[in-house]
Design an enzyme around this catalytic site. Structure first.
Site, PDB file in Angstrom:
ATOM      1  N   TYR A 131       0.830  -1.210   0.000  1.00 23.75           N
ATOM      2  CA  TYR A 131       0.000   0.000   0.000  1.00 23.75           C
ATOM      3  C   TYR A 131       0.863   1.259   0.000  1.00 23.75           C
ATOM      4  CZ  TYR A 131      -3.365   3.469   1.672  1.00 23.75           C
ATOM      5  OH  TYR A 131      -4.144   4.582   1.802  1.00 23.75           O
ATOM      6  N   GLN A 132       1.781   1.347   0.973  1.00 23.76           N
ATOM      7  CA  GLN A 132       2.541   2.606   1.132  1.00 23.76           C
ATOM      8  C   GLN A 132       3.436   2.874  -0.085  1.00 23.76           C
ATOM      9  OE1 GLN A 132       1.655   3.635   4.209  1.00 23.76           O
ATOM     10  NE2 GLN A 132       1.808   1.882   5.579  1.00 23.76           N
ATOM     11  N   GLU A 176      -2.254  15.328   9.671  1.00 22.75           N
ATOM     12  CA  GLU A 176      -2.950  14.178  10.276  1.00 22.75           C
ATOM     13  C   GLU A 176      -3.821  14.693  11.414  1.00 22.75           C
ATOM     14  OE1 GLU A 176      -3.208  10.565  10.186  1.00 22.75           O
ATOM     15  OE2 GLU A 176      -4.521  11.065  11.871  1.00 22.75           O
ATOM     16  N   ASP A 207      -7.183  19.230  11.171  1.00 27.22           N
ATOM     17  CA  ASP A 207      -8.121  18.857  10.126  1.00 27.22           C
ATOM     18  C   ASP A 207      -7.577  19.280   8.756  1.00 27.22           C
ATOM     19  OD1 ASP A 207     -10.508  18.243   8.821  1.00 27.22           O
ATOM     20  OD2 ASP A 207     -11.252  20.293   9.080  1.00 27.22           O
ATOM     21  N   ASP A 226      -3.819   9.690   2.080  1.00 27.14           N
ATOM     22  CA  ASP A 226      -3.752   8.369   2.702  1.00 27.14           C
ATOM     23  C   ASP A 226      -4.726   8.354   3.870  1.00 27.14           C
ATOM     24  OD1 ASP A 226      -3.109   5.954   3.782  1.00 27.14           O
ATOM     25  OD2 ASP A 226      -1.278   6.650   4.758  1.00 27.14           O
ATOM     26  N   TYR A 295      -6.730  -6.120   3.596  1.00 24.99           N
ATOM     27  CA  TYR A 295      -7.829  -5.176   3.387  1.00 24.99           C
ATOM     28  C   TYR A 295      -9.038  -5.957   2.844  1.00 24.99           C
ATOM     29  CZ  TYR A 295      -4.797  -1.030   3.905  1.00 24.99           C
ATOM     30  OH  TYR A 295      -3.970  -0.066   4.385  1.00 24.99           O
TER      31      TYR A 295
END
Ligand code: SPD
Length: 361
Positions: A131-132, A176, A207, A226, A295
């Site tokens: 994924y990363q 984040e 946010d 992400d 996942y």
């Protein structure tokens, strides 16, 4: 009708795929049509992590309902109804509620340590590379010499670790929302959190939508979203206003890579996101995917978008990883990504092209 009975009825409706349309009438929604479902109040009953008899099961609710025949029915995550992937738990290392979500870390018997948010697996040590590496290198290898990058979400640091392979990059912002995710990653996932040690990284806890409001126009060459799934804190990250702010923050010919769920489960959501992005990004918009065994359905997709300007050919990396010195002389070897995987990621099966009109050639 008592409060419990009313709630049971509402939950039964959503399990049957019926939601209130707002005008008092009910309409049937396809099981993968997230947008209709996220507006349903039933989702207030969020999914929580459950470990039963030594197995973690994604994402069985802590509450069970009784059907008409009096049988117990578990209300699982509405994003993948009717299925729940399980991992055998060796030990629970951390479980706490942050201001935004429930954060769980456990040691599994076959996938190493696992990070779970609100009952949903975010990463495991064994397969996080798939994924990363893809979410970072698909966009960064598609433009020559990226310099400024923004990561939205990504509090575990894995995407930062991958961006740091690109020596052309001078400045990396990360926004984040949940500080607990960062702290937990630094404690339990040092192989990912190492990404925060890069001096080019500037961390903003808050946010992303608010953060983007204050970003100067055309600041970034690349933005990587992400996020977690669009239930809970990440809900707004699949909506048009969010994509519009992203497009403004990108320079002409800049690129976005956005997590875009599973082709097996979420074709309606993929179609919605493609449609919003085609309206918003005047360069090009593509769908790519990778295989992540832990996942739901074992795959996850990405939307690759570019703004108007220097044309971007996502399908053929112009900045191939094999030519980047820093990519190989790095603290950690590349495990999943290379230029061959890059090109393969854009190959789409016929069923997907049939179901998602906007993916037809
Ligand atoms: N269904 C899970 C999707 C998770 C996407 N984000 C993962 C974060 C890893 N950096």
């Amino acid at each position: 009708m008592g409060e419990d009975a009313g709630r049971d009825l509402e939950c039964q409706k959503i399990m049957d795929g019926k939601v209130n349309s707002g005008s008092g009438s009910e309409k049937v929604v396809p099981s993968c049509c997230l947008k209709a479902r996220v507006s349903a109040p039933e989702l207030e009953a969020k999914c929580h992590s459950t470990v039963v008899s030594g197995w973690f099961s994604e994402s069985q609710s802590s509450s069970a309902l009784t059907d008409k025949a009096g049988k117990m029915v578990y209300f699982n995550n509405p994003m993948w109804p009717g299925e729940a992937h399980s991992l055998k738990v060796k030990s629970i290392l951390f479980k706490e509620k942050s201001d935004y979500q429930e954060v769980l870390v456990f040691e599994s018997s076959t996938y190493g340590k696992v990070l779970v948010l609100d009952g949903i697996v975010q990463l495991t040590e064994k397969d996080e590379c798939a994924y990363q590496e893809m979410i970072a290198h698909l966009p960064l290898c598609s433009i020559p010499s990226p310099k400024t990058v923004l990561v939205v979400g990504g509090g575990d640091g894995g995407v930062l670790r991958e961006i740091s392979r690109h020596s052309s990059v001078e400045h990396i912002d990360i926004c984040e929302i949940d500080k607990m995710v960062i702290d937990v990653s630094k404690k339990f996932f040092p192989e990912l959190a190492v990404g925060f040690e890069d001096p080019r990284v500037h961390l903003h806890v808050g946010d992303a939508i608010e953060f983007l409001r204050h970003v100067p126009k055309a600041k970034y060459d690349a933005i990587i979203v992400d996020s977690s799934d669009p239930v809970g804190p990440a809900q707004e990250l699949v909506e048009k206003p969010f994509f519009e702010t992203i497009a403004q923050a990108l320079r002409p010919g800049g690129v976005l890579c956005n997590m875009a769920e599973s082709m097996w489960l979420h074709t309606h959501l993929i179609e919605d996101m493609l449609s919003v992005c085609r309206e918003t990004f005047k360069g090009c918009v593509h769908y790519a995917w990778t295989s992540v065994p832990t996942y739901p359905s074992g795959v996850i997709g990405f939307l690759l978008c570019s703004t108007e300007g220097q044309p971007v050919d996502f399908l053929n990396p112009i900045n191939p990883i094999e030519k980047l010195d820093g990519a190989y002389h790095h603290k950690r070897e590349l495990r999943f990504y290379n230029s061959e995987m890059h090109r393969a990621a854009f190959a789409l099966p016929p069923f997907l092209k049939r179901e998602v009109r906007l993916l037809r050639d």
